[in-house]
Write an enzyme that holds these catalytic residues in place. Structure first.
Site, PDB file in Angstrom:
ATOM      1  N   LYS A 143       0.958  -1.091  -0.057  1.00 30.22           N
ATOM      2  CA  LYS A 143      -0.070  -0.034  -0.122  1.00 30.22           C
ATOM      3  C   LYS A 143       0.902   1.081   0.132  1.00 30.22           C
ATOM      4  O   LYS A 143       2.239   1.218  -0.023  1.00 30.22           O
ATOM      5  CB  LYS A 143      -0.786  -0.010   1.183  1.00 30.22           C
ATOM      6  CG  LYS A 143      -2.033  -1.069   1.119  1.00 30.22           C
ATOM      7  CD  LYS A 143      -2.808  -1.298  -0.021  1.00 30.22           C
ATOM      8  CE  LYS A 143      -4.297  -2.138   0.064  1.00 30.22           C
ATOM      9  NZ  LYS A 143      -3.723  -3.375   0.613  1.00 30.22           N
ATOM     10  N   HIS A 144       0.298   2.349   0.052  1.00 28.71           N
ATOM     11  CA  HIS A 144       0.894   3.764   0.028  1.00 28.71           C
ATOM     12  C   HIS A 144       2.097   3.954   1.046  1.00 28.71           C
ATOM     13  O   HIS A 144       2.970   4.620   0.756  1.00 28.71           O
ATOM     14  CB  HIS A 144      -0.232   4.646  -0.023  1.00 28.71           C
ATOM     15  CG  HIS A 144      -0.865   4.867  -1.248  1.00 28.71           C
ATOM     16  ND1 HIS A 144      -2.127   3.984  -1.470  1.00 28.71           N
ATOM     17  CD2 HIS A 144      -0.584   5.295  -2.810  1.00 28.71           C
ATOM     18  CE1 HIS A 144      -2.600   4.187  -2.612  1.00 28.71           C
ATOM     19  NE2 HIS A 144      -1.886   4.921  -3.370  1.00 28.71           N
TER      20      HIS A 144
END
Length: 408
Positions: free
Chosen positions: A179-180
């Protein structure tokens, strides 16, 4: 091997974690509080509740809204299984509604599935591109439904100028390594509702409260209900009413969904770099759009850079870059394409097998092939190619060249 996704860890992240390892707290402590405050500020909400996974965030959201047996919650089939599973966790029923050509929940399909049992709707910001919230918010308002934004793909994205995380009453995030930002494992729920935030904080800690204002007492009748009774052989009944600093009460059946200070310290450090992470993802996406446009049998993902037929007032944060390939027209299977790319050092993945077609859901809900044609069409063509901040320009070119070669 260039994987489809990967975390970006530097020395500042290592130092943050080591600092916790040398501190007095390893499990939930001051770093969790710091991470929650920083995260809430970043997405523009009053409260953020840290948990140990994105799945836990979804489960906590269902619990906080009081969703339970007899209720229905509308979900899209193109998502990870947790989006639908969280509905079952609280005894309710997930109701699938088909998707748009971009893989997002189709508002029209969702509205057709609403019944008098429908209590909520979960919208997934697939691949980092926010949903059509203008339509979805209007539907929820018309029918009195709660909205849960599954924003696990979309940290750093915006809709109509608002950061993802501040759009719905409850917004869910995941900090899995692809994820980010990464915390190893971890999740967050954001909200402006203090009651919902407090309910989720208790839920993540076994349903326990230490708030004296909420205490009911341990003896029968202390709150008018059936509470623990002291036996006749206990000599001092007054000890049951004593409430010192040690005292706590369990009011609901909660879970151990707490985040550790180790994870939170990594989260605080990673959050400081979110903007540059998202900027790099968008740079990579821009290169893909420029270099891959026009390849036969390849459709590039819908986003603000490539609106196609669905242009919302959104800016994507590109968790994924989901290309759609017409394998039949290409004359190659998806497995063959993935194998040929892998032989060139390029990893790919498929996001997602429609949840409604998983054997468990077919058995549990009676779902079957043919019921959600848009989701099946999307799944049969989807292939996620690499996009993550640590990719070098050489890596990007390798992916571009590989796709040109494999796609002919």
């Amino acid at each position: 091997m260039i994987s489809y996704g990967k975390q970006s860890i530097d020395q500042s992240d290592v130092d943050a974690v080591v600092g916790v390892l040398r501190s007095d707290f390893l499990t939930q402590g001051p770093m969790v509080d710091a991470f929650e405050r920083a995260f809430a500020q970043k997405v523009g909400v009053k409260f953020a509740v840290a948990v140990n996974s994105g799945t836990a965030a979804l489960h906590a959201s269902m619990f906080a809204l009081g969703i339970g047996p007899g209720d229905e919650v509308i979900v899209p089939p193109i998502t990870f299984t947790a989006t639908a599973n969280c509905v079952l966790f609280v005894g309710a029923t997930p109701v699938f509604a088909d998707v748009t050509p971009s893989g997002h929940l189709d508002p029209n399909q969702a509205e057709q599935k609403i019944t008098n049992k429908t209590k909520a709707l979960i919208a997934v910001d697939y691949a980092g591109m926010p949903c059509d919230y203008e339509a979805i918010l209007a539907i929820c308002d018309r029918h009195g439904l709660s909205l849960i934004c599954d924003a696990c793909h979309a940290l750093g994205a915006t809709w109509n100028g608002k950061p993802v995380g501040s759009i719905g009453p409850l917004n869910n995030f995941s900090f899995h390594p692809v994820k980010h930002i990464a915390t190893g494992e971890g999740g967050m729920v954001t909200t402006d509702n203090p009651a919902l935030a407090e309910k989720m904080r208790e839920f993540r800690t076994h349903g326990i409260t230490k708030d004296a204002a909420k205490f009911m007492g341990l003896e029968q009748g202390a709150d008018g209900g059936d509470r623990f009774q002291s036996s006749s052989f206990i000599p001092q009944r007054s000890s049951l009413s004593e409430q010192g600093a040690w005292y706590y009460e369990m009011h609901d059946l909660g879970y151990n969904y707490r985040m550790s200070d180790i994870n939170a310290a990594l989260g605080v450090s990673q959050l400081k770099k979110l903007d540059q992470f998202v900027a790099r993802r968008r740079e990579i996406a821009a290169k893909y759009y420029e270099a891959l446009r026009g390849i036969p049998h390849l459709k590039l993902p819908v986003s603000d850079m490539h609106p196609g037929g669905e242009c919302h007032v959104s800016i994507s944060s590109f968790h994924l870059f989901p290309a759609l390939i017409d394998y039949k027209a290409l004359g190659k299977s998806r497995t063959q394409v993935m194998t040929e790319l892998r032989s060139r050092g390029i990893g790919t993945q498929v996001h997602y097998i429609p949840v409604c077609l998983q054997p468990y859901y077919r058995r549990r809900l009676g779902t079957a092939a043919g019921q959600f044609p848009a989701a099946e069409h999307f799944y049969q063509r989807e292939l996620s190619i690499p996009v993550y901040p640590a990719m070098s320009d050489e890596d990007i070119q390798t992916v571009i060249d590989g796709l040109h070669e494999v796609m002919g």
